[in-house]
Design a protein around this motif. Structure first.
Motif, mmCIF file in Angstrom:
data_model
loop_
_atom_site.group_PDB
_atom_site.id
_atom_site.type_symbol
_atom_site.label_atom_id
_atom_site.label_comp_id
_atom_site.label_asym_id
_atom_site.label_seq_id
_atom_site.Cartn_x
_atom_site.Cartn_y
_atom_site.Cartn_z
ATOM 1 N N VAL A 182 0.870 -1.180 0.000
ATOM 2 C CA VAL A 182 0.000 0.000 0.000
ATOM 3 C C VAL A 182 0.903 1.225 0.000
ATOM 4 N N ASP A 183 0.691 2.118 -0.950
ATOM 5 C CA ASP A 183 1.467 3.361 -1.010
ATOM 6 C C ASP A 183 0.808 4.407 -0.121
ATOM 7 N N LEU A 184 1.602 5.037 0.734
ATOM 8 C CA LEU A 184 1.118 6.041 1.676
ATOM 9 C C LEU A 184 1.959 7.301 1.521
ATOM 10 N N VAL A 185 1.308 8.430 1.256
ATOM 11 C CA VAL A 185 1.997 9.716 1.168
ATOM 12 C C VAL A 185 1.499 10.599 2.309
ATOM 13 N N ILE A 186 2.436 11.134 3.078
ATOM 14 C CA ILE A 186 2.112 11.963 4.235
ATOM 15 C C ILE A 186 2.652 13.369 3.973
ATOM 16 N N THR A 187 1.764 14.349 4.031
ATOM 17 C CA THR A 187 2.128 15.727 3.723
ATOM 18 C C THR A 187 1.755 16.636 4.890
ATOM 19 N N PRO A 188 2.709 17.432 5.408
ATOM 20 C CA PRO A 188 2.373 18.366 6.487
ATOM 21 C C PRO A 188 1.489 19.499 5.975
ATOM 22 N N MET A 189 0.529 19.928 6.800
ATOM 23 C CA MET A 189 -0.371 21.020 6.436
ATOM 24 C C MET A 189 0.110 22.304 7.112
ATOM 25 N N MET A 190 0.266 23.367 6.335
ATOM 26 C CA MET A 190 0.909 24.579 6.834
ATOM 27 C C MET A 190 0.025 25.381 7.781
ATOM 28 N N ASP A 191 -1.307 25.187 7.711
ATOM 29 C CA ASP A 191 -2.162 26.071 8.479
ATOM 30 C C ASP A 191 -2.567 25.502 9.827
ATOM 31 N N GLY A 192 -1.939 24.410 10.281
ATOM 32 C CA GLY A 192 -2.142 23.917 11.636
ATOM 33 C C GLY A 192 -3.476 23.229 11.820
ATOM 34 N N PRO A 193 -3.857 22.956 13.075
ATOM 35 C CA PRO A 193 -5.092 22.225 13.384
ATOM 36 C C PRO A 193 -6.320 22.958 12.865
ATOM 37 N N ARG A 194 -7.283 22.190 12.363
ATOM 38 C CA ARG A 194 -8.486 22.774 11.778
ATOM 39 C C ARG A 194 -9.673 22.588 12.737
ATOM 40 N N GLY A 195 -9.656 23.266 13.835
ATOM 41 C CA GLY A 195 -10.790 23.229 14.752
ATOM 42 C C GLY A 195 -10.756 22.020 15.661
ATOM 43 N N GLN A 196 -11.797 21.943 16.450
ATOM 44 C CA GLN A 196 -11.818 20.907 17.462
ATOM 45 C C GLN A 196 -12.166 19.538 16.906
ATOM 46 N N HIS A 197 -12.689 19.483 15.679
ATOM 47 C CA HIS A 197 -13.174 18.215 15.152
ATOM 48 C C HIS A 197 -12.131 17.475 14.308
ATOM 49 N N THR A 198 -10.931 18.022 14.200
ATOM 50 C CA THR A 198 -9.880 17.316 13.465
ATOM 51 C C THR A 198 -9.448 16.089 14.258
ATOM 52 N N PRO A 199 -9.559 14.890 13.696
ATOM 53 C CA PRO A 199 -9.223 13.676 14.457
ATOM 54 C C PRO A 199 -7.721 13.570 14.706
ATOM 55 N N GLU A 200 -7.379 12.909 15.786
ATOM 56 C CA GLU A 200 -5.977 12.665 16.112
ATOM 57 C C GLU A 200 -5.700 11.173 15.987
ATOM 58 N N LEU A 201 -4.561 10.843 15.360
ATOM 59 C CA LEU A 201 -4.191 9.439 15.177
ATOM 60 C C LEU A 201 -3.822 8.843 16.536
ATOM 61 N N SER A 202 -4.581 7.871 16.957
ATOM 62 C CA SER A 202 -4.305 7.217 18.239
ATOM 63 C C SER A 202 -3.809 5.802 17.979
ATOM 64 N N TRP A 203 -2.952 5.338 18.855
ATOM 65 C CA TRP A 203 -2.304 4.044 18.647
ATOM 66 C C TRP A 203 -2.716 3.059 19.748
ATOM 67 N N PRO A 204 -2.949 1.809 19.394
ATOM 68 C CA PRO A 204 -3.178 0.792 20.421
ATOM 69 C C PRO A 204 -1.875 0.445 21.131
ATOM 70 N N ARG A 205 -1.968 -0.214 22.266
ATOM 71 C CA ARG A 205 -0.772 -0.564 23.028
ATOM 72 C C ARG A 205 0.028 -1.691 22.378
#
Length: 673
Positions: free
Chosen positions: A48-71
């Protein structure tokens, strides 16, 4: 870092996510885009090809999800030597914290498509060594673990983010490996990942996830060298290493630098005398071994005898007895009677018949020995008598108070390009072979009437061979026949031979000291034939071993151990080379001192990393055998030593490899006073 305007492929899914680094706790908004590549027939993984790009304008409000990891993220084997244990989160953390041009990073996730047990847990790292477009590669695998297949959902453009986020989580958690690509400023990460997919198909088309469980095994290794990657490999193969070696060995100390690589150590006298078999049997009989093995030629037959006593898998001791004695091996070969009649075996020069009925030049060699020490070409009777004396002085072992010396063989000198051949064979079937060129030695270059050295001490091997495929196939078929005649059906073999009447010959290039193979006009119409030099019923030495492993993807050291525990399924699975053959040109450079004395020069590798980093990057592995202030043995001594062995790799043509080798010869020339 700033965001980019990257054109997405039509079959991609995308989602913006806050990613919190485990290393420093920082939170950054990234765009994650991914696409699934094709599933190939007979592959056990898909990418699976995955491209990750940083966004210059920072967090987009309170509803932007955060990547959480299992233990319980899967992670690779912990070697117990202080290294971190990479998992998918650590892999992404490291990739995102590097400086990037452009700032987007391209990652290829490796996803299992079958249920299977891991045959070798570092297979992803090993098979991707030196791969184009790869910045780093890591597997998240435990040896022998059961991996479950993962069915990739088909991404849909502009699908609901509530659907995309769980899909992304599932992909990251299911990945058994990750590959971070290298991207230049002018390339799209999708283009690079597309090119890398070709290498994925080339390198990972082997069945390293097997249907049957892989139980942990215990294997005894008799005489263990300090070869780090080979010793680590056994842990990746789910094999506990039990060492039998001399007291004071580096593996004996339970707190030593490599103690974590062995299950136990057992001190034993390694002298190959008549009592060795009984000593080893008594040391090993209560250790519940699944196999016992060595790579030390003088002990191969005796270790096979112990394996028989312990009822462990092994080829017949009689086969090892023939293969490890150059005279017995010569007599077992399908040579013509005329050649056999010219071969002699003596204990001393006084056993030679008088008058001598010998046609010169001939080769004199110990029937048992190591490397090419004591092997010389002689041109007349006086040289012959001196050479027999020298070869007979080689010490194989000690029987009480009397040294054990080998017999001495005298045979005709045969001209033609010399090659080294590695073969992996199961039940008579050749599963893998490779051929490398052994550059001309002093004996090969010597002309009648000249003075100077006439020994066969190797100085350079080049991979892959420059001989035509037809001659390489002829070599393999002949060597296979010889191995079978000696009584072997299964194993790994490192062999040497010459091609008589070859269509190629070594020619010195004008204006330089470079010698390489070129077309041989004199061979037109001549049918080539093979002259066997020797069969070693074991893998090549450490440096030649990894030159082959990195060039073809097959680790003969691992196969050697799988053979001794009769693990046919893994032996066959891990004998599969890269689909496209050799991945680059490489060489093993052996540096022999011109004289004995005290070494005064520093480690050339360390100096090159400071002063010539591009040249240093061509050397993935090397070892210096002496340190500043130590006495270097003279090349005139019977048992001498290289000052260094250097593995060299080149992404260019063979001529580029030779140019790099010539430069490294100068850099590695020791200063001896």
């Amino acid at each position: 870092m700033a965001s980019e305007n990257i054109s997405l492929p039509m079959d991609c899914a995308m989602v913006d996510i806050l990613y919190a680094s485990k290393n420093d706790g920082s939170r950054q908004l990234y765009s994650f885009s991914w696409r699934a590549n094709a599933a190939y027939e007979l592959f056990v993984v898909q990418s699976v090809d995955l491209v990750i790009t940083p966004m210059m304008d920072g967090p987009r409000g309170q509803h932007t999800p955060e990547l959480s990891w299992p233990r319980d993220l899967r992670s690779r084997l912990e070697l117990g030597n202080g290294k971190s244990i990479p998992n998918i989160r650590a892999f992404l953390d490291e990739a995102l914290q590097e400086d990037h041009t452009p700032p987007s990073i391209g990652v290829k996730l490796i996803i299992p498509t079958v249920n299977g047990y891991v045959a070798q847990s570092n297979i992803i790292e090993e098979r991707l060594h030196g791969c184009p477009y790869v910045g780093s590669a890591v597997g998240f695998l435990q040896p022998g673990e059961l991996v479950k297949n993962f069915s990739l959902p088909a991404p849909r453009p502009n699908q609901d983010k509530g659907v995309s986020i769980p899909q992304l989580y599932s992909l990251l958690i299911a990945a058994i490996g990750g590959i971070k690509s290298t991207i230049s400023g002018s390339e799209s990460p999708w283009e690079v990942l597309g090119s890398l997919e070709n290498e994925f198909k080339n390198r990972l088309g082997l069945q390293f996830l097997l249907p049957e469980p892989i139980p942990r095994r215990r294997v005894g290794l008799v005489r263990c060298k300090d070869d780090r990657m080979s010793n680590e490999l056994l842990l990746y193969l789910n094999i506990d290493l039990v060492i039998f070696d001399a007291p004071g060995h580096f593996m004996e100390d339970p707190h030593g630098h490599s103690a974590h690589l062995r299950a136990s150590f057992h001190a034993i006298d390694l002298n190959p005398d008549d009592g060795f078999v009984q000593r080893l049997y008594l040391a090993a009989r209560d250790l519940h071994l699944d196999g016992i093995i060595t790579r030390f030629d003088p002990l191969l037959e005796k270790v096979a005898q112990v394996a028989e006593l312990l009822q462990l898998p092994s080829a017949a001791p009689s086969a090892f007895a023939v293969a490890t004695n150059k005279y017995l091996a010569r007599m077992a070969l399908p040579e013509d009677d005329q050649l056999q009649d010219q071969v002699r075996c003596v204990k001393t020069k006084y056993d030679l018949e008088q008058p001598l009925r010998i046609t010169y030049p001939v080769v004199v060699k110990p029937t048992q020995g190591r490397s090419s020490f004591g092997v010389v070409k002689v041109m007349d009777e006086s040289e012959l008598l001196e050479a027999v004396d020298r070869a007979a002085s080689f010490i194989v072992g000690c029987g009480g108070e009397i040294n054990i010396h080998p017999d001495v063989m005298i045979e005709p000198y045969v001209d033609g390009p010399e090659v080294d051949i590695n073969i992996a064979m199961w039940d008579g079937e050749v599963l893998f072979f490779d051929v490398s060129d052994n550059a001309p030695t002093a004996a090969d270059l010597h002309k009648e009437g000249e003075s100077g050295r006439k020994d066969f001490q190797e100085g350079l091997f080049m991979y892959p061979s420059h001989l035509p495929d037809s001659e390489q196939t002829l070599v393999c078929q002949y060597i296979q026949d010889c191995i079978l005649r000696m009584g072997f059906r299964t194993g790994t073999f490192h062999c040497e031979a010459r091609v008589r009447g070859s269509s190629m010959r070594y020619v010195r290039q004008n204006g330089s000291g470079i010698i390489d193979l070129e077309k041989n006009p004199a061979a037109t119409g001549i049918q080539p034939s093979i002259f066997l030099i020797e069969i070693n019923c074991r893998p090549p030495g450490y440096f030649g071993l990894y030159a082959t492993t990195w060039n073809y993807g097959v680790d003969l050291w691992g196969l050697h151990f799988l053979c001794c525990i009769n693990d046919e399924s893994r032996f066959r699975a891990l004998s599969v080379p890269f689909l496209n053959g050799a991945q680059h040109h490489s060489a093993v450079l052996l540096v022999m001192p011109e004289k004995g004395g005290i070494l005064r020069s520093e480690d050339p590798g360390a100096r090159l990393r400071r002063e010539k980093p591009e040249l240093a990057a061509c050397v993935p592995l090397y070892r210096n055998f002496f340190e500043i202030g130590q006495r270097v043995t003279s090349p005139e001594e019977v048992e001498t030593s290289f000052t260094a062995i250097v593995v060299v790799e080149s992404k260019g043509e063979r001529s580029d490899l030779i140019r790099v080798v010539e430069e490294l010869k100068v850099e590695w020339t020791p200063v001896i006073e």
